[in-house]
Design a protein around this motif. Structure first.
Motif, PDB file in Angstrom:
ATOM      1  N   ASP A  37       0.868  -1.173   0.000  1.00 25.00           N
ATOM      2  CA  ASP A  37       0.000   0.000   0.000  1.00 25.00           C
ATOM      3  C   ASP A  37       0.910   1.229   0.000  1.00 25.00           C
ATOM      4  N   LYS A  38       0.976   1.907  -1.118  1.00 26.84           N
ATOM      5  CA  LYS A  38       1.890   3.036  -1.255  1.00 26.84           C
ATOM      6  C   LYS A  38       1.509   4.204  -0.347  1.00 26.84           C
ATOM      7  N   ASP A  39       0.230   4.320  -0.006  1.00 25.70           N
ATOM      8  CA  ASP A  39      -0.198   5.418   0.853  1.00 25.70           C
ATOM      9  C   ASP A  39       0.264   5.232   2.292  1.00 25.70           C
ATOM     10  N   SER A  40       0.093   4.018   2.821  1.00 27.10           N
ATOM     11  CA  SER A  40       0.482   3.765   4.208  1.00 27.10           C
ATOM     12  C   SER A  40       1.960   3.423   4.337  1.00 27.10           C
ATOM     13  N   GLY A  41       2.580   2.952   3.236  1.00 32.35           N
ATOM     14  CA  GLY A  41       3.978   2.535   3.290  1.00 32.35           C
ATOM     15  C   GLY A  41       4.170   1.143   3.841  1.00 32.35           C
ATOM     16  N   VAL A  42       3.080   0.345   3.937  1.00 27.04           N
ATOM     17  CA  VAL A  42       3.149  -0.998   4.509  1.00 27.04           C
ATOM     18  C   VAL A  42       3.033  -2.048   3.406  1.00 27.04           C
ATOM     19  N   ALA A  43       3.969  -2.976   3.385  1.00 24.00           N
ATOM     20  CA  ALA A  43       3.894  -4.136   2.504  1.00 24.00           C
ATOM     21  C   ALA A  43       3.504  -5.354   3.326  1.00 24.00           C
ATOM     22  N   VAL A  44       2.732  -6.253   2.741  1.00 22.99           N
ATOM     23  CA  VAL A  44       2.363  -7.514   3.383  1.00 22.99           C
ATOM     24  C   VAL A  44       2.953  -8.647   2.556  1.00 22.99           C
ATOM     25  N   LEU A  45       3.805  -9.424   3.194  1.00 25.62           N
ATOM     26  CA  LEU A  45       4.466 -10.546   2.547  1.00 25.62           C
ATOM     27  C   LEU A  45       3.814 -11.818   3.073  1.00 25.62           C
ATOM     28  N   THR A  46       3.194 -12.586   2.180  1.00 26.91           N
ATOM     29  CA  THR A  46       2.406 -13.749   2.580  1.00 26.91           C
ATOM     30  C   THR A  46       2.993 -15.029   2.024  1.00 26.91           C
ATOM     31  N   LEU A  47       3.305 -15.972   2.911  1.00 28.20           N
ATOM     32  CA  LEU A  47       3.640 -17.328   2.473  1.00 28.20           C
ATOM     33  C   LEU A  47       2.357 -17.942   1.937  1.00 28.20           C
ATOM     34  N   ASP A  48       2.353 -18.299   0.662  1.00 26.10           N
ATOM     35  CA  ASP A  48       1.105 -18.672  -0.010  1.00 26.10           C
ATOM     36  C   ASP A  48       1.145 -20.123  -0.481  1.00 26.10           C
ATOM     37  N   ARG A  49       1.325 -21.031   0.477  1.00 31.07           N
ATOM     38  CA  ARG A  49       1.299 -22.466   0.184  1.00 31.07           C
ATOM     39  C   ARG A  49       0.383 -23.149   1.211  1.00 31.07           C
ATOM     40  N   PRO A  50      -0.864 -22.715   1.324  1.00 35.55           N
ATOM     41  CA  PRO A  50      -1.731 -23.248   2.385  1.00 35.55           C
ATOM     42  C   PRO A  50      -1.935 -24.755   2.314  1.00 35.55           C
ATOM     43  N   ALA A  51      -1.916 -25.330   1.113  1.00 35.40           N
ATOM     44  CA  ALA A  51      -2.081 -26.779   0.998  1.00 35.40           C
ATOM     45  C   ALA A  51      -0.918 -27.538   1.623  1.00 35.40           C
ATOM     46  N   ARG A  52       0.243 -26.864   1.746  1.00 35.96           N
ATOM     47  CA  ARG A  52       1.416 -27.461   2.387  1.00 35.96           C
ATOM     48  C   ARG A  52       1.658 -26.837   3.762  1.00 35.96           C
ATOM     49  N   LEU A  53       0.615 -26.250   4.342  1.00 39.03           N
ATOM     50  CA  LEU A  53       0.714 -25.582   5.646  1.00 39.03           C
ATOM     51  C   LEU A  53       1.796 -24.504   5.630  1.00 39.03           C
ATOM     52  N   ASN A  54       1.940 -23.877   4.460  1.00 48.64           N
ATOM     53  CA  ASN A  54       2.924 -22.803   4.253  1.00 48.64           C
ATOM     54  C   ASN A  54       4.352 -23.236   4.589  1.00 48.64           C
ATOM     55  N   ALA A  55       4.624 -24.525   4.402  1.00 46.33           N
ATOM     56  CA  ALA A  55       6.005 -25.004   4.514  1.00 46.33           C
ATOM     57  C   ALA A  55       6.830 -24.390   3.389  1.00 46.33           C
ATOM     58  N   THR A  65      -5.972 -20.473   7.253  1.00 41.94           N
ATOM     59  CA  THR A  65      -6.209 -20.412   8.696  1.00 41.94           C
ATOM     60  C   THR A  65      -5.477 -21.489   9.479  1.00 41.94           C
ATOM     61  N   ARG A  66      -4.891 -22.460   8.796  1.00 42.67           N
ATOM     62  CA  ARG A  66      -4.322 -23.604   9.516  1.00 42.67           C
ATOM     63  C   ARG A  66      -2.904 -23.359  10.001  1.00 42.67           C
ATOM     64  N   ALA A  67      -2.143 -22.531   9.285  1.00 49.46           N
ATOM     65  CA  ALA A  67      -0.738 -22.381   9.661  1.00 49.46           C
ATOM     66  C   ALA A  67      -0.171 -21.052   9.196  1.00 49.46           C
ATOM     67  N   PHE A  68       0.676 -20.493  10.032  1.00 52.12           N
ATOM     68  CA  PHE A  68       1.541 -19.377   9.632  1.00 52.12           C
ATOM     69  C   PHE A  68       2.677 -19.929   8.773  1.00 52.12           C
ATOM     70  N   CYS A  69       3.379 -20.912   9.315  1.00 49.17           N
ATOM     71  CA  CYS A  69       4.466 -21.579   8.592  1.00 49.17           C
ATOM     72  C   CYS A  69       4.848 -22.812   9.392  1.00 49.17           C
ATOM     73  N   THR A  70       5.139 -23.902   8.701  1.00 52.52           N
ATOM     74  CA  THR A  70       5.555 -25.139   9.374  1.00 52.52           C
ATOM     75  C   THR A  70       6.995 -25.511   9.027  1.00 52.52           C
ATOM     76  N   GLY A  71       7.791 -24.499   8.691  1.00 62.54           N
ATOM     77  CA  GLY A  71       9.216 -24.738   8.475  1.00 62.54           C
ATOM     78  C   GLY A  71       9.541 -25.289   7.107  1.00 62.54           C
ATOM     79  N   LEU A  72      10.630 -26.012   7.032  1.00 64.21           N
ATOM     80  CA  LEU A  72      11.093 -26.553   5.758  1.00 64.21           C
ATOM     81  C   LEU A  72      10.155 -27.651   5.261  1.00 64.21           C
ATOM     82  N   ASP A  73       9.790 -27.575   3.995  1.00 66.07           N
ATOM     83  CA  ASP A  73       8.953 -28.610   3.381  1.00 66.07           C
ATOM     84  C   ASP A  73       9.698 -29.938   3.410  1.00 66.07           C
ATOM     85  N   ARG A  74       9.052 -30.968   3.947  1.00 66.21           N
ATOM     86  CA  ARG A  74       9.705 -32.277   4.071  1.00 66.21           C
ATOM     87  C   ARG A  74      10.080 -32.862   2.718  1.00 66.21           C
TER      88      ARG A  74
END
Length: 263
Positions: A15-33, A65-74
């Motif tokens: 958002d250029k107005d607020s100066g805030v970027a949101v970086l999202t791990l986008d692998r929900p099917a892998r619990l964002n591993a 909704t299930r995970a923020f991140c579960t680390g390295l993908d197995r």
């Protein structure tokens, strides 16, 4: 919000107005591993933020909704040198500080955060979690040394809490409320509201003079750096000595039990 980058396992909005970027791990099917591609994308994103003056603060979170991140993908194929003196950790450079970014970063945690998630949480300025969040470190359960993860946690939590999390492995999880009580989390929100709360805080910080903010971030980290650098120097040797062979780790992972206690 605009979307300047949307590739692989990572999504970036700014958002250029607020100066805030949101970086999202986008692998929900892998619990964002994090696989090797996503690890490289994370490092590249942090380094790009260094040169983008329109981004003055960053929120890092996970999709779903299930995970923020579960680390390295197995399933990640991580080749290793045949030497205890050279350990390649594919997650060592996924955080902002590892990529020399001194803009403030807020972690917004939903669902599970475990193992390699602490590389990201450990390099954020502070953590906002919703009530569904749980924190745990499964390394010992699977015959692996919790080295870098425990070092990161030791800079945020009392030593006994770090030891308990690392040693209890998969058998116990820390609730968002307990994480708040021990200092890992700075704010607990209603379910689904962690990102909104993190963005709100980041927008306030982004509204302040850049030089003062980045200097303060650097000052806060200066207090931690010497101890962290010394501890990190020991980590590869501890991992080389203590990790079971990969095939035995895989066997333990396959035989894992689903029961756990949340406190």
């Amino acid at each position: 919000m605009t979307t300047p980058s949307d590739a692989g396992g990572l999504r970036v909005t700014a958002d250029k107005d607020s100066g805030v970027a949101v970086l999202t791990l986008d692998r929900p099917a892998r619990l964002n591993a994090i696989d090797l591609t996503t690890a490289a994308e994370l490092a590249a994103a942090w380094r790009e933020f260094r040169f983008d003056d329109s981004v003055r603060a960053v929120v890092v979170t996970g999709a779903g909704t299930r995970a923020f991140c579960t680390g390295l993908d197995r399933d990640a194929d991580v080749p290793q040198p045949n030497s205890p003196y050279m350990i390649d950790d594919p997650l060592i450079a996924i955080g902002p500080k590892a990529n020399d970014l001194w803009k403030p970063v807020v972690a917004a945690v939903n669902g599970m955060a475990c193992g390699g998630a602490f590389y990201l949480i450990g390099e954020a300025e502070f953590v906002v979690a919703d009530e569904s969040a749980t924190f745990f470190d499964p390394h010992t359960t699977y015959g692996m040394v919790s080295a870098y993860e425990s070092i990161y946690l030791a800079q945020r939590m009392p030593p006994g809490e770090v030891a308990r999390m690392a040693l209890m492995g998969n058998a116990e999880r820390i609730s968002a409320r307990r994480a708040y009580e021990v200092g890992l989390v700075s704010e607990v929100t209603a379910p689904g509201e962690a990102v909104e709360a993190a963005v709100r805080s980041a927008a306030v910080i982004a509204s302040y003079p850049v030089e003062a903010v980045q200097g303060t971030v650097r000052a806060c980290w200066a207090a931690k750096e010497a101890a962290r650098a010394h501890a990190f120097a020991q980590a590869p040797h501890l991992i080389a000595l203590g990790n079971l062979p990969s095939e035995r780790q895989a066997g333990l992972f396959t035989a894992r039990r689903s029961a756990f206690r949340t406190r």
